[in-house]
Design an enzyme around this catalytic site. Sequence first.
Site, PDB file in Angstrom:
ATOM      1  N   ASP A 165      29.102  80.715  84.823  1.00  0.00           N
ATOM      2  CA  ASP A 165      28.223  80.169  83.957  1.00  0.00           C
ATOM      3  C   ASP A 165      28.725  80.456  82.327  1.00  0.00           C
ATOM      4  O   ASP A 165      28.570  79.776  81.537  1.00  0.00           O
ATOM      5  CB  ASP A 165      26.743  80.505  84.040  1.00  0.00           C
ATOM      6  CG  ASP A 165      26.286  79.934  85.413  1.00  0.00           C
ATOM      7  OD1 ASP A 165      26.973  79.068  86.053  1.00  0.00           O
ATOM      8  OD2 ASP A 165      25.098  80.024  85.594  1.00  0.00           O
TER       9      ASP A 165
ATOM     10  N   LEU B 180      17.587  73.523  78.317  1.00  0.00           N
ATOM     11  CA  LEU B 180      17.062  74.352  77.161  1.00  0.00           C
ATOM     12  C   LEU B 180      18.494  74.629  76.240  1.00  0.00           C
ATOM     13  O   LEU B 180      19.640  74.915  76.917  1.00  0.00           O
ATOM     14  CB  LEU B 180      16.554  75.693  77.431  1.00  0.00           C
ATOM     15  CG  LEU B 180      15.155  75.445  78.328  1.00  0.00           C
ATOM     16  CD1 LEU B 180      14.397  76.706  78.853  1.00  0.00           C
ATOM     17  CD2 LEU B 180      14.209  74.832  77.230  1.00  0.00           C
TER      18      LEU B 180
ATOM     19  N   LYS C  98      14.546  83.996  82.878  1.00  0.00           N
ATOM     20  CA  LYS C  98      15.208  82.569  83.048  1.00  0.00           C
ATOM     21  C   LYS C  98      15.904  82.899  84.311  1.00  0.00           C
ATOM     22  O   LYS C  98      16.878  83.425  84.797  1.00  0.00           O
ATOM     23  CB  LYS C  98      16.308  82.336  82.062  1.00  0.00           C
ATOM     24  CG  LYS C  98      16.828  80.796  82.318  1.00  0.00           C
ATOM     25  CD  LYS C  98      18.047  80.605  81.033  1.00  0.00           C
ATOM     26  CE  LYS C  98      18.622  79.172  81.312  1.00  0.00           C
ATOM     27  NZ  LYS C  98      19.452  79.415  82.518  1.00  0.00           N
TER      28      LYS C  98
ATOM     29  N   GLU D  67      11.238  75.865  89.314  1.00  0.00           N
ATOM     30  CA  GLU D  67      12.731  76.478  89.801  1.00  0.00           C
ATOM     31  C   GLU D  67      12.660  76.637  91.128  1.00  0.00           C
ATOM     32  O   GLU D  67      11.748  77.489  91.723  1.00  0.00           O
ATOM     33  CB  GLU D  67      13.025  77.492  88.961  1.00  0.00           C
ATOM     34  CG  GLU D  67      14.555  77.679  89.071  1.00  0.00           C
ATOM     35  CD  GLU D  67      15.445  77.242  87.706  1.00  0.00           C
ATOM     36  OE1 GLU D  67      14.794  76.253  87.100  1.00  0.00           O
ATOM     37  OE2 GLU D  67      16.465  77.547  87.626  1.00  0.00           O
TER      38      GLU D  67
ATOM     39  N   LYS E 255      20.503  84.273  76.529  1.00  0.00           N
ATOM     40  CA  LYS E 255      21.135  84.549  77.716  1.00  0.00           C
ATOM     41  C   LYS E 255      21.755  86.062  77.404  1.00  0.00           C
ATOM     42  O   LYS E 255      22.114  86.550  76.585  1.00  0.00           O
ATOM     43  CB  LYS E 255      22.495  83.692  78.176  1.00  0.00           C
ATOM     44  CG  LYS E 255      21.839  82.304  78.242  1.00  0.00           C
ATOM     45  CD  LYS E 255      22.743  81.388  79.154  1.00  0.00           C
ATOM     46  CE  LYS E 255      23.437  81.987  80.273  1.00  0.00           C
ATOM     47  NZ  LYS E 255      24.211  81.017  81.195  1.00  0.00           N
TER      48      LYS E 255
ATOM     49  N   CYS F 247      49.545  85.522 111.588  1.00  0.00           N
ATOM     50  CA  CYS F 247      48.617  86.490 111.525  1.00  0.00           C
ATOM     51  C   CYS F 247      49.143  87.743 111.322  1.00  0.00           C
ATOM     52  O   CYS F 247      50.034  88.171 111.802  1.00  0.00           O
ATOM     53  CB  CYS F 247      48.134  86.312 112.938  1.00  0.00           C
ATOM     54  SG  CYS F 247      46.893  87.968 113.280  1.00  0.00           S
TER      55      CYS F 247
ATOM     56  N   CYS G  96      44.185  82.525 113.196  1.00  0.00           N
ATOM     57  CA  CYS G  96      45.139  83.307 114.175  1.00  0.00           C
ATOM     58  C   CYS G  96      44.597  82.569 115.430  1.00  0.00           C
ATOM     59  O   CYS G  96      43.438  82.697 115.823  1.00  0.00           O
ATOM     60  CB  CYS G  96      45.100  84.722 114.170  1.00  0.00           C
ATOM     61  SG  CYS G  96      45.781  85.444 115.821  1.00  0.00           S
TER      62      CYS G  96
ATOM     63  N   CYS H 230      44.349  88.374 120.092  1.00  0.00           N
ATOM     64  CA  CYS H 230      44.851  88.861 118.943  1.00  0.00           C
ATOM     65  C   CYS H 230      43.897  90.366 118.918  1.00  0.00           C
ATOM     66  O   CYS H 230      42.826  90.150 118.799  1.00  0.00           O
ATOM     67  CB  CYS H 230      44.503  88.090 117.640  1.00  0.00           C
ATOM     68  SG  CYS H 230      44.709  88.855 116.207  1.00  0.00           S
TER      69      CYS H 230
HETATM   70 ZN   LIG Z   1      46.127  87.543 115.470  1.00  0.00          ZN
END
Ligand SMILES: [Zn+2]
Length: 684
Positions: free
Chosen positions: A37, A88, A120, A185, A327, A421, A439, A444
């Site tokens: 922002d 605003l 805000k 909001e 802000k 991997c 992977c 693994c």
């Molecule tokens: Zn792996």
Amino acid sequence: MTDSSQERDRQRIGELREQIQYHNNLYYAQDTPEITDDQWDALFQELKDLEEKYPELVTPDSPTQTVGAAAPAGGLPKVRHEARMMSLDKALRPEEINEFEARTKRFLGSGELKFHTMPKFDGLAIELIYDHGRLTLAATRGDGVTGENVTANALNISDIPRHLRTGDDLFSGADFPAHLTVRGEVYMEKEDFQRLNQSREEDGLSLFANPRNAAAGALRQLDPSITRSRSLKFFAYGLADPQATGFESYGQVMAALKTWGFKVESSEFTISDQDLTGVLKVFHGLEAMRENLPYEIDGLVITIENLALWSRLGSTARAPRYAMAAKFKPRLAETKVRDIDVQVGRTGILTPVARLEPVAVGGVTVSNATLHNQDELERKDVRPGDTVLVRRAGEVIPEVVEVVLEKRPVGLEPYKFPSQCPVCHTEAVRRAGEAAWRCPNPWCPAQVRERFAHFGGKNSLNIMGLGDSLVERLLADNLVKIPTDIYRLTLDQLKVLPRFGEKSAQNLLMELEKSKTASLWRFIHGLGIRHVGERTSQILAERFKSLKALEAASEEELTSLNDVGPEVAYSLEEFFNNPLNAAFLADLTGDELGIRPTVEEPAAGAAAPLSGQKFVLTGTMANYTRAEAKSRIQALGGQVMSSVSKETDYVVAGEAAGSKLTKAEALGLKILSEDDFTKLLAAI
Ligand SMILES: [Zn+2]
């Protein structure tokens, strides 16, 4: 001024407009902003300054003259607002608060001004329309003129009243107006955001960058049950046309909203009738305390108290002149990337992580920041050795905002995402349509370790004492291979492990014994199936009551459940069909280990008034598409089945209903016309 500098400014104006429009579209229509922002504010301010310098270059379609995106993304029906929903004007420096006061006094020609202050909220603005006290429409802001109809979703936010309460003797006995348009909001509390991201991470889903994106994503769902599962909150902060209701001050509007049953912000920073000194005191006080509020804020809204002045001040093309948003300073810090590591998750997802020189951001020391995935990493072009700006997003996950290019050392090579991997060196794969590389090797070691951690983790079987280092030891010693092997461990095996005496071994065995009767949903979650998070596990446990029944469930039975989409059904099927899981499942359902999950009775709640009720839809309805009717039923906890059986509770029959209606009549089932159906929904 020289012609060439004017030409440069003209070009810059064009660039800025294009950039802002691009980012607006990502922010408003797609909920996937690429810049913070603060960065957006800087672009916007630069454009505003240039347009002030060259008023002749201001065009009606400039972002300074419009709010947000050109139009919301497709999907939800569009709604035209009765009155423009403006944003605003923002002040990026506290001195601009003084300027706002001075400017307003000048405009009005005299007089003391009183202000109302309110934090805000960093959420999503929506409009709620009540006719005779009943909620009839909820819409997002969209571009300010046209928003999206999110009524079904708003009904799933408990802070949003379905019916207004009558105020006692409010303004000479006046009740709420017959037609009332409330603005406010929708937001997500920091804790709920953290929990959501944590469970998404565990389930191998992509993470939300901040609470606002998570809230926007949840509110703009086509399926209202997703909105319900995301614990959204709502604060009311105004009316579309407050002068018309007979109020004199903004404070009165807020008091009336409260009386009518809305939740309004009530911290010590929401105060009426203040002078400039008071406003500045609140601004600085709130900035110092901003971390302490349960929800994310990014500044202070300062509104002129006297509503009669609102009409006199009016609005610019984009924003009202009677209010502004001051802000806070961004919470950014600059640091160096020492290295980029790639982590392997439980489902094999490879996530790049920047290892940073520790730096304090908003009071917390940050030494790692996520780079999300290969595309993100390449878009930001982060390289080891770079200086980067780091931001705490929604105060939770630190992330790299951008590289400070001026500080990049000469000759720094771009980072190359590994094709293998990093743990087991299997070639990584990337499925079409997915952002992540994974992977594919189910054995693994990194994935196996994460599977154990997930199985015994806090949101699964919650086995105390089964820490990462113990799991690694057990795997290295070949004492376990699949998660259920931990139930086969003996005292003799455990007590001889390094740093593991007889006492801790006994404690762990006790914990394991206890976990055998944990809730069924914890076992389902513990299986670690993709897309099956905590909440989905609870729904599945409630419906199927055993792992065997879940395994046997058909795709249709699964997708008829609230919150279970085809993606989840596919993941379940994939998991149960995978021969690698056979031993794991046999252990969980067999007699050998003595695992007996506890099945809890479903909690009856007002949020799910149709819980357990089975519906079948047939024929066409005038006011609902099939998908809408289905999502309304599911949002209230009901199930929609595709075929009629003795177990069906209601058959909703529209025009030209066919054989399902005939069968329902033959079975003597309860049949609802479209009118009956509308009444049923309205009665809830
Ligand atoms: Zn792996």
